[in-house]
Design an enzyme around this catalytic site. Structure first.
Site, PDB file in Angstrom:
ATOM      1  N   LYS A 135      13.997   8.012  11.609  1.00 19.43           N
ATOM      2  CA  LYS A 135      14.173   8.457  10.181  1.00 19.43           C
ATOM      3  C   LYS A 135      15.475   9.146  10.251  1.00 19.43           C
ATOM      4  O   LYS A 135      16.324   9.208   9.191  1.00 19.43           O
ATOM      5  CB  LYS A 135      13.027   9.307   9.822  1.00 19.43           C
ATOM      6  CG  LYS A 135      11.771   8.478   9.343  1.00 19.43           C
ATOM      7  CD  LYS A 135      11.973   7.350   8.345  1.00 19.43           C
ATOM      8  CE  LYS A 135      10.795   6.699   8.306  1.00 19.43           C
ATOM      9  NZ  LYS A 135      10.771   5.466   7.102  1.00 19.43           N
TER      10      LYS A 135
ATOM     11  N   ASP B 146       5.844 -10.405   8.729  1.00 19.37           N
ATOM     12  CA  ASP B 146       6.024  -9.537   9.816  1.00 19.37           C
ATOM     13  C   ASP B 146       7.525  -9.116  10.013  1.00 19.37           C
ATOM     14  O   ASP B 146       8.176  -9.775  10.739  1.00 19.37           O
ATOM     15  CB  ASP B 146       5.329  -9.810  11.048  1.00 19.37           C
ATOM     16  CG  ASP B 146       5.458  -8.854  12.034  1.00 19.37           C
ATOM     17  OD1 ASP B 146       6.306  -7.734  11.793  1.00 19.37           O
ATOM     18  OD2 ASP B 146       5.068  -8.822  13.252  1.00 19.37           O
TER      19      ASP B 146
ATOM     20  N   SER C  93       0.860  -1.154   0.008  1.00 18.26           N
ATOM     21  CA  SER C  93       0.094  -0.172  -0.004  1.00 18.26           C
ATOM     22  C   SER C  93       0.975   1.098   0.172  1.00 18.26           C
ATOM     23  O   SER C  93       2.277   1.208  -0.153  1.00 18.26           O
ATOM     24  CB  SER C  93      -0.888   0.170   1.081  1.00 18.26           C
ATOM     25  OG  SER C  93      -0.140   0.109   2.278  1.00 18.26           O
TER      26      SER C  93
ATOM     27  N   TYR D 255       9.311   8.491  15.855  1.00 12.36           N
ATOM     28  CA  TYR D 255       9.337   8.320  14.535  1.00 12.36           C
ATOM     29  C   TYR D 255      10.762   9.137  13.630  1.00 12.36           C
ATOM     30  O   TYR D 255      11.462   8.559  12.923  1.00 12.36           O
ATOM     31  CB  TYR D 255       7.985   8.700  13.652  1.00 12.36           C
ATOM     32  CG  TYR D 255       8.002   8.758  12.158  1.00 12.36           C
ATOM     33  CD1 TYR D 255       7.988   7.664  11.427  1.00 12.36           C
ATOM     34  CD2 TYR D 255       7.999  10.163  11.587  1.00 12.36           C
ATOM     35  CE1 TYR D 255       7.888   7.666  10.145  1.00 12.36           C
ATOM     36  CE2 TYR D 255       7.926  10.144   9.949  1.00 12.36           C
ATOM     37  CZ  TYR D 255       7.835   9.019   9.453  1.00 12.36           C
ATOM     38  OH  TYR D 255       7.879   8.896   8.006  1.00 12.36           O
TER      39      TYR D 255
END
Lengths: 217, 263
Positions: B152, B57, B20, B148
Protein backbone atom coordinates in the site's frame (compact mmCIF):
# COMPACT_ATOMS: atom_id res chain seq x y z
CA UNK A 1 29.49 4.79 21.97
CA UNK A 2 30.11 5.82 18.37
CA UNK A 3 31.28 9.34 17.78
CA UNK A 4 29.78 11.91 15.46
CA UNK A 5 29.90 11.09 11.81
CA UNK A 6 32.48 13.75 11.15
CA UNK A 7 36.15 13.48 10.47
CA UNK A 8 37.19 11.96 13.73
CA UNK A 9 40.07 9.60 14.33
CA UNK A 10 39.29 5.94 13.87
CA UNK A 11 38.91 4.00 17.06
CA UNK A 12 40.64 0.72 17.76
CA UNK A 13 39.10 -2.11 15.72
CA UNK A 14 38.06 -4.08 18.79
CA UNK A 15 35.98 -1.21 20.14
CA UNK A 16 34.21 -0.45 16.91
CA UNK A 17 30.48 -1.15 16.60
CA UNK A 18 29.70 -3.73 13.94
CA UNK A 19 27.49 -2.27 11.22
CA UNK A 20 25.92 -4.57 8.65
CA UNK A 21 25.70 -2.75 5.31
CA UNK A 22 22.97 -4.50 3.35
CA UNK A 23 22.64 -3.93 -0.36
CA UNK A 24 24.59 -3.11 -3.47
CA UNK A 25 27.23 -0.47 -2.75
CA UNK A 26 27.65 2.58 -4.95
CA UNK A 27 30.25 5.33 -4.80
CA UNK A 28 27.78 7.30 -2.74
CA UNK A 29 27.02 4.61 -0.19
CA UNK A 30 30.67 3.60 -0.04
CA UNK A 31 31.44 7.13 1.03
CA UNK A 32 28.73 6.91 3.68
CA UNK A 33 30.28 3.70 4.95
CA UNK A 34 33.70 5.32 5.08
CA UNK A 35 32.31 8.24 7.03
CA UNK A 36 30.57 5.94 9.48
CA UNK A 37 33.78 3.96 9.82
CA UNK A 38 35.53 7.09 10.99
CA UNK A 39 32.69 7.57 13.46
CA UNK A 40 33.38 4.28 15.19
CA UNK A 41 31.52 1.71 13.17
CA UNK A 42 32.98 -1.36 11.53
CA UNK A 43 31.02 -1.86 8.30
CA UNK A 44 30.42 -5.43 7.15
CA UNK A 45 28.99 -5.69 3.61
CA UNK A 46 26.15 -8.03 2.72
CA UNK A 47 23.70 -8.47 -0.10
CA UNK A 48 19.98 -8.19 0.57
CA UNK A 49 19.37 -11.71 -0.74
CA UNK A 50 22.49 -13.20 0.78
CA UNK A 51 22.85 -12.34 4.44
CA UNK A 52 25.91 -14.16 5.84
CA UNK A 53 25.18 -17.01 8.22
CA UNK A 54 27.56 -15.40 10.69
CA UNK A 55 25.39 -12.28 10.78
CA UNK A 56 22.25 -14.35 11.33
CA UNK A 57 23.95 -16.30 14.10
CA UNK A 58 25.17 -13.14 15.80
CA UNK A 59 23.17 -10.17 14.50
CA UNK A 60 25.05 -6.90 14.57
CA UNK A 61 23.77 -4.05 16.73
CA UNK A 62 23.53 -1.71 13.75
CA UNK A 63 22.09 -2.38 10.30
CA UNK A 64 22.06 0.01 7.36
CA UNK A 65 19.91 -1.02 4.41
CA UNK A 66 21.15 0.67 1.25
CA UNK A 67 18.75 1.86 -1.45
CA UNK A 68 18.40 -0.63 -4.30
CA UNK A 69 20.05 0.48 -7.50
CA UNK A 70 17.36 0.56 -10.17
CA UNK A 71 17.16 1.66 -13.75
CA UNK A 72 14.64 4.35 -14.58
CA UNK A 73 11.66 2.46 -15.97
CA UNK A 74 8.27 3.97 -16.69
CA UNK A 75 4.71 2.61 -16.60
CA UNK A 76 5.14 0.80 -19.92
CA UNK A 77 7.12 -1.97 -18.24
CA UNK A 78 5.56 -5.43 -18.68
CA UNK A 79 3.66 -6.27 -15.52
CA UNK A 80 5.53 -9.54 -15.16
CA UNK A 81 8.85 -7.66 -15.06
CA UNK A 82 7.42 -5.12 -12.63
CA UNK A 83 6.37 -7.88 -10.25
CA UNK A 84 9.72 -9.64 -10.57
CA UNK A 85 11.51 -6.41 -9.69
CA UNK A 86 9.39 -5.91 -6.58
CA UNK A 87 9.77 -9.54 -5.53
CA UNK A 88 13.54 -9.20 -5.83
CA UNK A 89 13.59 -6.32 -3.34
CA UNK A 90 10.66 -6.62 -0.95
CA UNK A 91 10.79 -10.37 -0.36
CA UNK A 92 14.45 -10.55 0.73
CA UNK A 93 14.01 -7.37 2.75
CA UNK A 94 11.26 -9.04 4.76
CA UNK A 95 13.32 -12.18 5.21
CA UNK A 96 16.29 -10.10 6.35
CA UNK A 97 14.13 -8.52 9.06
CA UNK A 98 12.89 -11.95 10.06
CA UNK A 99 16.35 -13.48 10.29
CA UNK A 100 18.25 -10.58 11.86
CA UNK A 101 15.62 -9.24 14.24
CA UNK A 102 12.35 -11.15 14.65
CA UNK A 103 13.92 -14.56 15.23
CA UNK A 104 16.37 -13.09 17.67
CA UNK A 105 13.55 -12.32 20.06
CA UNK A 106 13.98 -9.93 22.94
CA UNK A 107 16.65 -7.53 21.86
CA UNK A 108 18.80 -4.94 23.50
CA UNK A 109 18.79 -2.09 21.11
CA UNK A 110 19.43 -3.01 17.51
CA UNK A 111 19.33 0.07 15.31
CA UNK A 112 18.09 -0.29 11.74
CA UNK A 113 18.29 2.56 9.26
CA UNK A 114 16.78 2.19 5.80
CA UNK A 115 18.24 4.50 3.18
CA UNK A 116 15.90 5.42 0.35
CA UNK A 117 16.42 7.63 -2.63
CA UNK A 118 14.08 10.36 -3.75
CA UNK A 119 12.09 7.96 -5.96
CA UNK A 120 10.00 7.32 -2.84
CA UNK A 121 8.36 10.68 -3.48
CA UNK A 122 7.07 9.43 -6.83
CA UNK A 123 8.97 11.15 -9.61
CA UNK A 124 7.70 10.95 -13.17
CA UNK A 125 8.59 8.04 -15.44
CA UNK A 126 10.04 5.98 -12.61
CA UNK A 127 7.41 3.34 -11.89
CA UNK A 128 9.65 0.55 -10.61
CA UNK A 129 11.78 2.72 -8.34
CA UNK A 130 8.75 4.55 -6.94
CA UNK A 131 7.07 1.27 -6.06
CA UNK A 132 10.23 -0.30 -4.67
CA UNK A 133 11.14 2.67 -2.49
CA UNK A 134 7.55 3.08 -1.38
CA UNK A 135 7.42 -0.60 -0.51
CA UNK A 136 10.58 -0.38 1.56
CA UNK A 137 9.13 2.64 3.34
CA UNK A 138 6.02 0.65 4.26
CA UNK A 139 8.16 -2.23 5.49
CA UNK A 140 10.35 0.05 7.59
CA UNK A 141 7.42 1.76 9.25
CA UNK A 142 5.76 -1.58 9.95
CA UNK A 143 8.97 -3.05 11.36
CA UNK A 144 9.21 -0.01 13.64
CA UNK A 145 5.81 -0.85 15.10
CA UNK A 146 6.33 -4.59 15.28
CA UNK A 147 9.86 -4.47 16.67
CA UNK A 148 9.34 -1.71 19.22
CA UNK A 149 8.56 -4.24 21.98
CA UNK A 150 11.97 -5.79 21.21
CA UNK A 151 13.63 -2.40 21.81
CA UNK A 152 14.65 -2.30 18.16
CA UNK A 153 14.37 1.01 16.32
CA UNK A 154 13.78 1.36 12.59
CA UNK A 155 14.09 4.71 10.86
CA UNK A 156 14.35 5.96 7.30
CA UNK A 157 16.71 8.48 5.75
CA UNK A 158 15.72 9.75 2.33
CA UNK A 159 18.60 10.90 0.15
CA UNK A 160 17.12 13.94 -1.44
CA UNK A 161 19.59 14.52 -4.19
CA UNK A 162 21.76 12.71 -6.67
CA UNK A 163 25.00 14.60 -7.08
CA UNK A 164 26.25 12.17 -9.69
CA UNK A 165 23.22 12.76 -11.90
CA UNK A 166 23.28 16.51 -11.68
CA UNK A 167 26.64 17.77 -10.42
CA UNK A 168 26.24 21.21 -11.90
CA UNK A 169 22.74 21.93 -10.66
CA UNK A 170 22.40 25.61 -9.82
CA UNK A 171 21.65 26.58 -6.28
CA UNK A 172 18.03 27.53 -5.88
CA UNK A 173 17.75 30.74 -3.88
CA UNK A 174 15.03 29.50 -1.56
CA UNK A 175 16.82 26.31 -0.58
CA UNK A 176 19.88 25.34 1.37
CA UNK A 177 22.97 24.34 -0.56
CA UNK A 178 23.09 20.82 -1.93
CA UNK A 179 23.85 18.57 1.04
CA UNK A 180 26.86 16.34 0.57
CA UNK A 181 27.26 12.70 1.41
CA UNK A 182 28.54 13.51 4.88
CA UNK A 183 25.22 15.17 5.68
CA UNK A 184 23.45 11.91 4.85
CA UNK A 185 25.95 9.92 6.91
CA UNK A 186 25.40 12.28 9.81
CA UNK A 187 21.65 11.61 9.72
CA UNK A 188 22.28 7.87 9.57
CA UNK A 189 24.66 8.09 12.53
CA UNK A 190 22.05 10.02 14.49
CA UNK A 191 19.52 7.20 14.16
CA UNK A 192 22.16 4.54 14.87
CA UNK A 193 23.27 6.22 18.06
CA UNK A 194 22.33 4.30 21.23
CA UNK A 195 20.99 7.56 22.62
CA UNK A 196 18.31 7.55 19.91
CA UNK A 197 16.58 4.66 21.70
CA UNK A 198 13.14 6.25 21.70
CA UNK A 199 13.14 7.39 18.09
CA UNK A 200 11.55 4.92 15.71
CA UNK A 201 9.36 4.87 12.62
CA UNK A 202 10.62 8.27 11.54
CA UNK A 203 11.43 9.52 8.04
CA UNK A 204 14.11 12.16 7.65
CA UNK A 205 14.85 13.71 4.28
CA UNK A 206 18.33 15.11 3.85
CA UNK A 207 17.60 17.31 0.91
CA UNK A 208 18.25 20.97 1.61
CA UNK A 209 14.53 21.54 1.33
CA UNK A 210 14.15 20.02 -2.12
CA UNK A 211 11.73 17.32 -1.00
CA UNK A 212 9.68 19.52 1.28
CA UNK A 213 6.07 18.38 0.92
CA UNK A 214 7.18 15.78 -1.61
CA UNK A 215 6.50 12.92 0.74
CA UNK A 216 3.24 13.13 2.67
CA UNK A 217 3.80 11.62 6.10
CA UNK B 1 -27.87 18.33 -8.99
CA UNK B 2 -27.86 14.61 -9.81
CA UNK B 3 -28.83 15.35 -13.40
CA UNK B 4 -26.00 17.85 -13.63
CA UNK B 5 -23.54 15.30 -12.31
CA UNK B 6 -24.71 12.68 -14.73
CA UNK B 7 -24.37 15.11 -17.58
CA UNK B 8 -20.85 15.98 -16.54
CA UNK B 9 -19.78 12.46 -15.81
CA UNK B 10 -21.31 9.30 -17.18
CA UNK B 11 -19.36 6.97 -19.43
CA UNK B 12 -17.60 3.81 -18.37
CA UNK B 13 -15.65 3.22 -15.20
CA UNK B 14 -13.70 0.06 -14.47
CA UNK B 15 -13.68 -1.15 -10.87
CA UNK B 16 -11.52 -4.08 -9.79
CA UNK B 17 -12.48 -6.32 -6.89
CA UNK B 18 -16.08 -5.44 -7.51
CA UNK B 19 -17.88 -8.47 -6.02
CA UNK B 20 -17.68 -7.64 -2.34
CA UNK B 21 -16.68 -5.21 0.35
CA UNK B 22 -15.46 -1.75 -0.57
CA UNK B 23 -15.42 -2.55 -4.28
CA UNK B 24 -19.07 -3.56 -4.26
CA UNK B 25 -20.05 -0.35 -2.48
CA UNK B 26 -18.00 1.69 -4.94
CA UNK B 27 -19.72 0.00 -7.86
CA UNK B 28 -23.20 0.58 -6.46
CA UNK B 29 -22.41 4.22 -5.75
CA UNK B 30 -21.03 4.80 -9.24
CA UNK B 31 -24.05 3.14 -10.83
CA UNK B 32 -26.21 5.54 -8.83
CA UNK B 33 -24.00 8.39 -10.05
CA UNK B 34 -24.85 7.46 -13.62
CA UNK B 35 -21.75 5.60 -14.74
CA UNK B 36 -21.66 2.41 -16.77
CA UNK B 37 -19.68 0.29 -14.33
CA UNK B 38 -17.47 -2.50 -15.61
CA UNK B 39 -16.14 -4.96 -13.07
CA UNK B 40 -13.42 -7.54 -12.55
CA UNK B 41 -13.28 -10.06 -9.73
CA UNK B 42 -12.21 -13.62 -9.09
CA UNK B 43 -15.60 -14.12 -7.41
CA UNK B 44 -18.22 -14.56 -10.16
CA UNK B 45 -21.00 -12.83 -8.21
CA UNK B 46 -20.96 -9.16 -9.11
CA UNK B 47 -23.41 -6.64 -7.72
CA UNK B 48 -26.56 -5.99 -9.75
CA UNK B 49 -26.57 -3.30 -12.41
CA UNK B 50 -23.08 -3.64 -13.84
CA UNK B 51 -22.72 -2.85 -17.52
CA UNK B 52 -20.07 -5.52 -17.89
CA UNK B 53 -18.19 -8.05 -15.82
CA UNK B 54 -15.39 -10.57 -16.21
CA UNK B 55 -14.51 -13.20 -13.62
CA UNK B 56 -10.73 -13.53 -13.58
CA UNK B 57 -7.81 -14.11 -11.27
CA UNK B 58 -6.06 -10.79 -11.65
CA UNK B 59 -2.83 -12.13 -10.18
CA UNK B 60 -2.41 -13.98 -13.50
CA UNK B 61 -1.40 -11.20 -15.92
CA UNK B 62 -2.02 -13.13 -19.13
CA UNK B 63 -5.55 -14.11 -18.14
CA UNK B 64 -6.29 -10.65 -16.82
CA UNK B 65 -5.11 -9.01 -20.06
CA UNK B 66 -7.59 -11.14 -22.00
CA UNK B 67 -10.43 -10.22 -19.65
CA UNK B 68 -9.59 -6.54 -19.93
CA UNK B 69 -9.39 -6.75 -23.70
CA UNK B 70 -12.84 -8.35 -23.81
CA UNK B 71 -14.34 -5.61 -21.65
CA UNK B 72 -12.78 -2.86 -23.73
CA UNK B 73 -13.81 -4.51 -26.99
CA UNK B 74 -17.40 -4.74 -25.81
CA UNK B 75 -17.71 -1.34 -24.17
CA UNK B 76 -15.18 0.95 -25.82
CA UNK B 77 -12.70 3.23 -24.16
CA UNK B 78 -12.74 3.41 -20.39
CA UNK B 79 -11.85 6.85 -19.10
CA UNK B 80 -12.16 6.10 -15.40
CA UNK B 81 -10.41 3.40 -13.40
CA UNK B 82 -10.69 2.40 -9.75
CA UNK B 83 -7.84 0.11 -8.71
CA UNK B 84 -9.64 -1.34 -5.73
CA UNK B 85 -8.75 -5.01 -5.68
CA UNK B 86 -6.52 -5.98 -2.82
CA UNK B 87 -6.16 -8.19 0.13
CA UNK B 88 -4.19 -8.60 3.31
CA UNK B 89 -2.99 -11.39 5.50
CA UNK B 90 -2.15 -11.16 9.18
CA UNK B 91 1.43 -12.35 9.51
CA UNK B 92 4.15 -11.52 11.99
CA UNK B 93 7.56 -10.90 10.50
CA UNK B 94 8.90 -13.92 12.37
CA UNK B 95 6.49 -16.17 10.48
CA UNK B 96 7.20 -14.75 7.03
CA UNK B 97 8.34 -17.00 4.22
CA UNK B 98 8.07 -14.34 1.52
CA UNK B 99 4.96 -15.95 0.05
CA UNK B 100 2.61 -13.28 1.39
CA UNK B 101 4.76 -10.52 -0.08
CA UNK B 102 4.88 -12.28 -3.46
CA UNK B 103 1.11 -12.77 -3.49
CA UNK B 104 0.36 -9.18 -2.51
CA UNK B 105 2.87 -7.79 -5.01
CA UNK B 106 0.77 -9.45 -7.70
CA UNK B 107 -2.66 -8.70 -6.30
CA UNK B 108 -2.25 -5.21 -4.84
CA UNK B 109 0.37 -3.78 -7.22
CA UNK B 110 0.59 -5.81 -10.42
CA UNK B 111 -3.17 -5.51 -10.90
CA UNK B 112 -3.01 -1.71 -10.70
CA UNK B 113 -0.33 -1.46 -13.38
CA UNK B 114 -2.10 -4.02 -15.54
CA UNK B 115 -5.39 -2.12 -15.52
CA UNK B 116 -3.68 1.22 -16.00
CA UNK B 117 -1.89 -0.07 -19.09
CA UNK B 118 -5.18 -1.39 -20.47
CA UNK B 119 -7.13 1.87 -20.21
CA UNK B 120 -4.32 4.34 -20.77
CA UNK B 121 -4.45 4.44 -24.60
CA UNK B 122 -8.11 5.49 -24.50
CA UNK B 123 -7.48 8.10 -21.85
CA UNK B 124 -4.60 9.56 -23.81
CA UNK B 125 -6.62 9.72 -26.98
CA UNK B 126 -9.44 11.49 -25.12
CA UNK B 127 -6.96 13.65 -23.21
CA UNK B 128 -9.05 12.90 -20.19
CA UNK B 129 -8.83 10.29 -17.47
CA UNK B 130 -9.48 9.62 -13.83
CA UNK B 131 -7.56 6.98 -11.91
CA UNK B 132 -8.23 6.26 -8.24
CA UNK B 133 -6.01 3.82 -6.36
CA UNK B 134 -7.35 2.37 -3.12
CA UNK B 135 -4.42 2.41 -0.71
CA UNK B 136 -4.81 2.14 3.05
CA UNK B 137 -4.08 3.87 6.30
CA UNK B 138 -1.67 0.95 6.71
CA UNK B 139 0.61 2.61 4.15
CA UNK B 140 1.88 4.49 7.18
CA UNK B 141 2.96 1.23 8.78
CA UNK B 142 1.09 -1.66 10.33
CA UNK B 143 2.45 -4.24 12.72
CA UNK B 144 1.58 -7.86 11.87
CA UNK B 145 0.89 -6.81 8.28
CA UNK B 146 4.20 -5.52 7.00
CA UNK B 147 3.83 -7.12 3.56
CA UNK B 148 0.44 -5.51 3.10
CA UNK B 149 1.72 -2.16 4.35
CA UNK B 150 4.60 -2.37 1.87
CA UNK B 151 2.27 -2.83 -1.07
CA UNK B 152 0.00 0.00 0.00
CA UNK B 153 2.92 2.35 0.60
CA UNK B 154 4.22 1.35 -2.83
CA UNK B 155 0.83 2.13 -4.35
CA UNK B 156 0.91 5.54 -2.68
CA UNK B 157 4.29 6.24 -4.31
CA UNK B 158 2.98 5.00 -7.64
CA UNK B 159 0.01 7.33 -7.31
CA UNK B 160 2.34 10.31 -7.10
CA UNK B 161 4.58 9.03 -9.88
CA UNK B 162 1.72 8.28 -12.27
CA UNK B 163 0.10 11.60 -11.43
CA UNK B 164 3.24 13.32 -12.67
CA UNK B 165 3.48 11.02 -15.68
CA UNK B 166 0.06 11.86 -17.06
CA UNK B 167 -0.93 15.24 -15.61
CA UNK B 168 -0.21 17.13 -18.82
CA UNK B 169 -2.60 14.87 -20.70
CA UNK B 170 -5.61 15.64 -18.53
CA UNK B 171 -5.37 12.38 -16.61
CA UNK B 172 -5.53 12.64 -12.85
CA UNK B 173 -4.28 9.94 -10.50
CA UNK B 174 -5.31 10.06 -6.86
CA UNK B 175 -5.64 7.67 -3.94
CA UNK B 176 -8.16 6.97 -1.23
CA UNK B 177 -6.76 5.46 1.96
CA UNK B 178 -9.37 3.62 4.01
CA UNK B 179 -8.98 3.06 7.72
CA UNK B 180 -10.80 0.20 9.43
CA UNK B 181 -13.94 -0.43 7.40
CA UNK B 182 -16.99 -2.53 8.18
CA UNK B 183 -16.93 -4.90 5.23
CA UNK B 184 -18.47 -8.36 5.22
CA UNK B 185 -15.00 -9.82 5.58
CA UNK B 186 -14.28 -7.61 8.57
CA UNK B 187 -17.59 -8.54 10.20
CA UNK B 188 -17.00 -12.26 9.72
CA UNK B 189 -13.53 -12.05 11.26
CA UNK B 190 -14.49 -9.60 14.00
CA UNK B 191 -17.76 -10.11 15.90
CA UNK B 192 -19.23 -6.75 16.94
CA UNK B 193 -18.41 -7.00 20.63
CA UNK B 194 -15.09 -8.79 20.34
CA UNK B 195 -12.33 -7.18 22.41
CA UNK B 196 -10.28 -6.50 19.27
CA UNK B 197 -13.17 -4.60 17.69
CA UNK B 198 -13.66 -2.53 20.82
CA UNK B 199 -9.94 -1.73 20.90
CA UNK B 200 -9.93 -0.81 17.21
CA UNK B 201 -13.02 1.35 17.54
CA UNK B 202 -11.77 3.21 20.60
CA UNK B 203 -8.45 3.88 18.87
CA UNK B 204 -10.23 5.80 16.13
CA UNK B 205 -10.79 9.46 17.01
CA UNK B 206 -14.37 9.21 15.70
CA UNK B 207 -14.89 6.10 17.90
CA UNK B 208 -16.45 4.03 15.18
CA UNK B 209 -15.58 1.73 12.30
CA UNK B 210 -16.07 3.24 8.86
CA UNK B 211 -18.64 2.10 6.33
CA UNK B 212 -17.79 1.08 2.74
CA UNK B 213 -20.12 3.76 1.41
CA UNK B 214 -17.86 6.39 2.99
CA UNK B 215 -14.98 5.15 0.84
CA UNK B 216 -17.23 5.23 -2.23
CA UNK B 217 -18.04 8.86 -1.46
CA UNK B 218 -14.36 9.81 -1.73
CA UNK B 219 -13.87 7.74 -4.86
CA UNK B 220 -16.85 9.40 -6.52
CA UNK B 221 -15.36 12.78 -5.74
CA UNK B 222 -12.03 12.02 -7.40
CA UNK B 223 -13.75 10.51 -10.45
CA UNK B 224 -15.90 13.57 -10.98
CA UNK B 225 -15.17 15.62 -14.08
CA UNK B 226 -15.02 18.69 -11.89
CA UNK B 227 -12.14 17.25 -9.83
CA UNK B 228 -9.92 18.26 -12.72
CA UNK B 229 -7.16 20.12 -10.86
CA UNK B 230 -6.53 17.50 -8.18
CA UNK B 231 -3.85 14.92 -8.84
CA UNK B 232 -1.27 12.96 -6.90
CA UNK B 233 -3.22 13.28 -3.68
CA UNK B 234 -4.14 10.73 -1.06
CA UNK B 235 -7.35 11.25 0.88
CA UNK B 236 -7.53 9.19 4.05
CA UNK B 237 -11.05 8.11 4.97
CA UNK B 238 -10.32 6.74 8.39
CA UNK B 239 -12.19 8.59 11.10
CA UNK B 240 -8.99 10.42 11.98
CA UNK B 241 -6.88 7.29 12.49
CA UNK B 242 -4.18 8.64 10.18
CA UNK B 243 -3.58 11.43 12.70
CA UNK B 244 -1.47 8.90 14.53
CA UNK B 245 -1.72 5.93 16.80
CA UNK B 246 -2.83 6.81 20.28
CA UNK B 247 -4.11 4.84 23.20
CA UNK B 248 -7.92 4.90 23.46
CA UNK B 249 -7.59 7.27 26.39
CA UNK B 250 -5.48 9.57 24.22
CA UNK B 251 -8.51 10.41 22.15
CA UNK B 252 -10.07 12.08 25.15
CA UNK B 253 -13.72 12.35 26.08
CA UNK B 254 -16.12 14.40 24.00
CA UNK B 255 -15.41 18.06 24.61
CA UNK B 256 -18.73 18.82 26.32
CA UNK B 257 -18.01 16.17 28.91
CA UNK B 258 -14.43 17.31 29.28
CA UNK B 259 -15.36 20.85 30.19
CA UNK B 260 -18.51 20.11 32.16
CA UNK B 261 -18.28 21.42 35.72
CA UNK B 262 -17.99 18.81 38.38
CA UNK B 263 -21.13 18.24 40.39
Amino acid sequence: MPARADDVPATAEQSRTPLLLVGTPTDFTTTIAATLSKAGYAPVPAQLDDIPASAIAAPPPAILVLPPVLDRVDARIPVEDFIDALDAILVPAGLMARDLVARRGADQGTRIVVLLDSAVTGPAHNTVAAAAMGGLLGLARSWALEFAPLLVTVNVVVIGFDPAADPGAPRLPHMLPQPDVKAVAHAVAFFLDPRAASITGQVLSVCGGRLASGLPL
Amino acid sequence: MIQERQALNGGSVLVTGVASGIGRSIALRLIADGYAVLGLDIDPSPPPGLAGFEAVDITQPAEARKALAQLLAAHGAVLRLVNNVGSSRRENVIDSSGDTQRWLNRLNLGSALLCLQAVLPGMREARFGRVVNITSRAAMGRETRSAYSATKSALASLTRSWARDFAAEGITVNAVGPGTINTDLFSRNNPPNAPDVTRLREGVPMRRIGEPEEIAQAVSFFLDTRSSYITGQTLYVCGGLSLGAVSPAGNGPPLDDAIAPRP
